[in-house]
Write an enzyme that holds these catalytic residues in place. Structure first.
Site, PDB file in Angstrom:
ATOM      1  CD  GLN A  76     -40.049  50.015  36.523  1.00 25.69           C
ATOM      2  OE1 GLN A  76     -39.823  49.261  37.199  1.00 25.69           O
ATOM      3  NE2 GLN A  76     -39.545  50.540  35.480  1.00 25.69           N
ATOM      4  NE  ARG A  79     -38.092  40.974  40.996  1.00 28.34           N
ATOM      5  CZ  ARG A  79     -37.295  42.149  40.584  1.00 28.34           C
ATOM      6  NH1 ARG A  79     -37.069  42.406  39.339  1.00 28.34           N
ATOM      7  NH2 ARG A  79     -37.188  43.032  41.542  1.00 28.34           N
ATOM      8  CG  HIS A  87     -39.044  47.702  41.765  1.00 29.23           C
ATOM      9  ND1 HIS A  87     -38.692  46.481  41.388  1.00 29.23           N
ATOM     10  CD2 HIS A  87     -38.337  48.578  40.996  1.00 29.23           C
ATOM     11  CE1 HIS A  87     -37.852  46.609  40.228  1.00 29.23           C
ATOM     12  NE2 HIS A  87     -37.869  47.870  40.083  1.00 29.23           N
ATOM     13  CD  GLU A 131     -31.328  46.920  39.846  1.00 28.78           C
ATOM     14  OE1 GLU A 131     -31.537  48.150  39.742  1.00 28.78           O
ATOM     15  OE2 GLU A 131     -31.455  46.405  38.937  1.00 28.78           O
ATOM     16  CG  ASN A 174     -32.301  42.857  39.102  1.00 27.29           C
ATOM     17  OD1 ASN A 174     -32.724  41.603  39.147  1.00 27.29           O
ATOM     18  ND2 ASN A 174     -32.773  43.946  39.513  1.00 27.29           N
ATOM     19  CE1 TYR A 209     -32.335  45.139  32.210  1.00 31.06           C
ATOM     20  CE2 TYR A 209     -31.635  45.075  34.518  1.00 31.06           C
ATOM     21  CZ  TYR A 209     -32.645  45.054  33.538  1.00 31.06           C
ATOM     22  OH  TYR A 209     -34.091  45.255  33.821  1.00 31.06           O
ATOM     23  CD  GLU A 232     -35.190  44.399  37.253  1.00 30.39           C
ATOM     24  OE1 GLU A 232     -34.495  45.236  36.428  1.00 30.39           O
ATOM     25  OE2 GLU A 232     -35.822  44.683  38.358  1.00 30.39           O
TER      26      GLU A 232
HETATM   27  C1  GBH Z   1     -33.506  47.730  36.642  1.00 27.62           C
HETATM   28  O1  GBH Z   1     -32.202  48.591  36.974  1.00 27.62           O
HETATM   29  C2  GBH Z   1     -34.702  48.230  37.437  1.00 27.62           C
HETATM   30  O2  GBH Z   1     -34.813  47.359  38.483  1.00 27.62           O
HETATM   31  C3  GBH Z   1     -35.730  48.440  36.718  1.00 27.62           C
HETATM   32  O3  GBH Z   1     -36.907  49.039  37.576  1.00 27.62           O
HETATM   33  C4  GBH Z   1     -35.635  49.137  35.620  1.00 27.62           C
HETATM   34  O4  GBH Z   1     -37.025  49.331  34.759  1.00 27.62           O
HETATM   35  C5  GBH Z   1     -34.890  48.177  34.297  1.00 27.62           C
HETATM   36  O5  GBH Z   1     -33.394  48.205  35.210  1.00 27.62           O
HETATM   37  C6  GBH Z   1     -34.480  48.902  33.277  1.00 27.62           C
HETATM   38  O6  GBH Z   1     -33.680  50.036  33.499  1.00 27.62           O
HETATM   39  O7  GBH Z   1     -28.871  56.938  33.560  1.00 27.62           O
HETATM   40  O8  GBH Z   1     -26.843  56.318  32.858  1.00 27.62           O
HETATM   41  O9  GBH Z   1     -27.280  56.955  35.445  1.00 27.62           O
HETATM   42  C7  GBH Z   1     -31.256  48.364  36.254  1.00 27.62           C
HETATM   43  C8  GBH Z   1     -29.958  49.260  36.777  1.00 27.62           C
HETATM   44  C9  GBH Z   1     -29.606  51.346  37.551  1.00 27.62           C
HETATM   45  C10 GBH Z   1     -29.528  50.519  35.019  1.00 27.62           C
HETATM   46  C11 GBH Z   1     -29.480  52.863  37.087  1.00 27.62           C
HETATM   47  C12 GBH Z   1     -29.778  52.045  34.741  1.00 27.62           C
HETATM   48  C13 GBH Z   1     -29.084  54.507  35.159  1.00 27.62           C
HETATM   49  C14 GBH Z   1     -28.004  54.706  34.476  1.00 27.62           C
HETATM   50  N1  GBH Z   1     -30.136  50.571  36.566  1.00 27.62           N
HETATM   51  N2  GBH Z   1     -29.181  53.170  35.812  1.00 27.62           N
HETATM   52  S1  GBH Z   1     -27.788  56.323  33.932  1.00 27.62           S
END
Ligand code: GBH
Length: 486
Positions: A36, A93, A138, A183, A324, A326, A393
């Site tokens: 990334q 990280r 990753h 993840e 992680n 969110y 995260e």
């Molecule tokens: C993290 O995943 C990653 O570890 C990181 O690399 C990434 O940049 C960060 O989140 C921000 O996204 O498109 O509706 O199917 C977090 C978990 C799993 C959340 C995949 C988004 C896709 C949802 N992610 N998910 S969807």
């Protein structure tokens, strides 16, 4: 009179809030990942990864964006470390690009230039009093290993073990915190289930479980290799990291909704956490997949069976919990879905949604529910008793170019104050927090349309100029005060 006492009360509460400090055992940091941020995709002997292949095929990523240059951290790492030092954080990280170290993923050829890049980065961090937290994987799998089946090939565990050994040997003397796989649930669901991430496979009924099975075996292999060959001399800690939401039952008083919320947890973070923290898959997952497989006409379960030997080998392969987090999700019970083409979602068999009052980020999947993190931390502490938890995260996405990122500050303030409450009021042992992310970067299938950085990166400028967003200035003050500030 009343006015005065209310004012007094308010001041007392505000005073108490400001006094509430993150303990000395807690360290602030930020996070990122190789594909990334690095760029330099074909420089200095780096091999090809599945993400190179994926992005170079049009139609996979928004605007056909690539990580060829990304945030250019391969060249600008010193500038990045200077920013970290200015922010005052103590943890950084980052992840290692497997094909930068082993160009085709196998150990016959070790690319010294790749090792040197990470050694230099670590040296720069340590010169500034910042400790590395390193993720081995990753998502940038060497293409050669994908050609062999990737995470669907049981031998991936051995390949991963060999790679881990090379990295421990080269970098281990300087590293105390290792995350084996970032993840695995996302790799398996998005990469081998929905096909929206590399390698772009859509195998929703069985591929996800095969991938989960092999990811967990690979993690355990890397853990055991460290334990047997490096732990004594290097003294570090190893775990995998797991993404989890907090799952609320839709109706608090409904025991069926509560059942559905628990089950949703077990089918998602639990699928990966249970084998490592308790032993074997969650029983509810074993039972449900076996039952539906039978009704679908299978003579076996689509969920691979761990042998007792594997269960014992995998159980306990953690030195801390890397989480992680969110967002949160609301779960409702539903009657059994009819039998049709198998998917993990039918196996799970619940209905999930979000509360319409939760603020939505630039990424529609990401809504803000700060209390969720406090519930989840308590739940994880209680359920898995991991000893130590690091939040690897947590973050928020905004639109490109937005420097006055009020919504990110609001999100972070909410999450961090709930984390603080979990530590101080509930006694959960959270020892670190690496905010996602330091820099704006390549957001996978979303390309550069969503920005998670607290530092803005100008992707139209060859120089990839970095600029502080308001959230970075705010975070710096939090780190300094070790408390939530306005
Ligand atoms: C993290 O995943 C990653 O570890 C990181 O690399 C990434 O940049 C960060 O989140 C921000 O996204 O498109 O509706 O199917 C977090 C978990 C799993 C959340 C995949 C988004 C896709 C949802 N992610 N998910 S969807």
């Amino acid at each position: 009179m009343l006015g005065k006492s209310i004012l007094f009360l308010t001041l007392t509460i505000l005073g108490a809030l400001a006094d509430k400090k993150f303990p000395d055992t807690f360290r602030f940091g930020t996070a990122g990942a190789s594909y990334q941020i690095e760029g330099g995709w074909n420089e200095d002997g780096r091999g090809v990864s599945i993400w190179d292949t994926f992005v170079h095929t049009p139609g996979h990523v928004k605007n056909n964006a690539t990580g060829d240059v990304a945030s250019d951290s391969y060249h600008k790492y010193k500038e990045d470390v200077a920013i970290l030092a200015d922010l005052g954080v103590k943890l950084y990280r980052f992840s290692i690009a497997w094909p930068r170290i082993l160009p085709d993923g196998t150990p016959y050829k070790v690319n010294q230039a790749g090792i040197d890049y990470y050694l230099n980065l670590i040296k720069e961090l340590q010169a500034n009093g910042i400790e590395p937290v390193i993720t081995l994987y990753h998502w940038d799998l060497p293409q050669h290993l994908e050609d062999l089946g990737g995470w669907l090939n049981p031998q991936i565990a051995d390949y991963f073990g060999d790679y881990a050994r090379v990295v421990y040997k080269a970098l281990g003397p300087y590293v105390k915190y290792w995350v084996t796989i970032n993840e695995p649930g996302t790799t398996c669901t998005c990469g081998y289930g929905q096909g929206i991430h590399a390698p772009g496979k859509s195998l929703v009924g069985d591929g996800i479980y095969t991938c989960a099975y092999n990811s967990i075996r690979a993690h355990a292999k890397a853990y055991r290799i460290y334990e047997e060959e490096f732990k004594k001399t290097q003294g570090g800690k190893v775990t995998l990291n797991i993404a989890s939401s907090w799952y609320y039952p839709k109706d608090n008083s409904s025991s069926l909704d509560q059942l559905a919320a628990d089950r949703t947890f077990e089918f998602n973070p639990g699928l990966y956490a249970n084998p490592v923290f308790k032993g074997n898959w969650p029983q509810i997952v074993i039972d449900r997949v076996a039952n539906r497989s039978k009704l679908e006409g299978y003579s076996f379960s689509r969920l691979p069976v761990f042998t007792q030997e594997e269960i014992d080998y995998i159980n306990g392969t953690f030195d801390f919990f890397a989480l992680n987090i969110y967002t949160s999700s609301i779960v409702e019970y539903t009657d059994e879905w009819p039998i049709s083409q198998p998917t993990v979602w039918l196996d799970q068999g619940t209905i999930t949604s979000v509360d319409p009052s939760w603020p939505v980020s630039e990424s529609s999947w990401l809504t803000s529910d700060p209390p969720g993190v406090r519930y989840l931390l308590n739940y994880i502490q209680e359920k898995y008793n991991p000893g130590e938890i690091i939040i690897t995260e947590n973050g928020w996405s905004t639109v490109p170019g937005e420097l006055t990122d009020t919504s990110r500050v609001a999100y972070l303030k909410g999450y961090l104050s709930n984390i603080l409450d979990a530590i101080v009021d509930d006694g959960v042992n959270v020892t670190g927090y690496t905010l996602w992310s330091l820099l704006d970067n390549f957001e996978w299938a979303e390309g550069y349309t969503q920005r998670f950085g607290i530092i803005s990166v100008d992707f139209d400028d060859a120089n990839r100029t970095r600029t502080y967003k308001d959230s970075a200035k705010w975070y710096k003050r939090v780190v300094e005060a070790r408390a939530i500030v306005d």
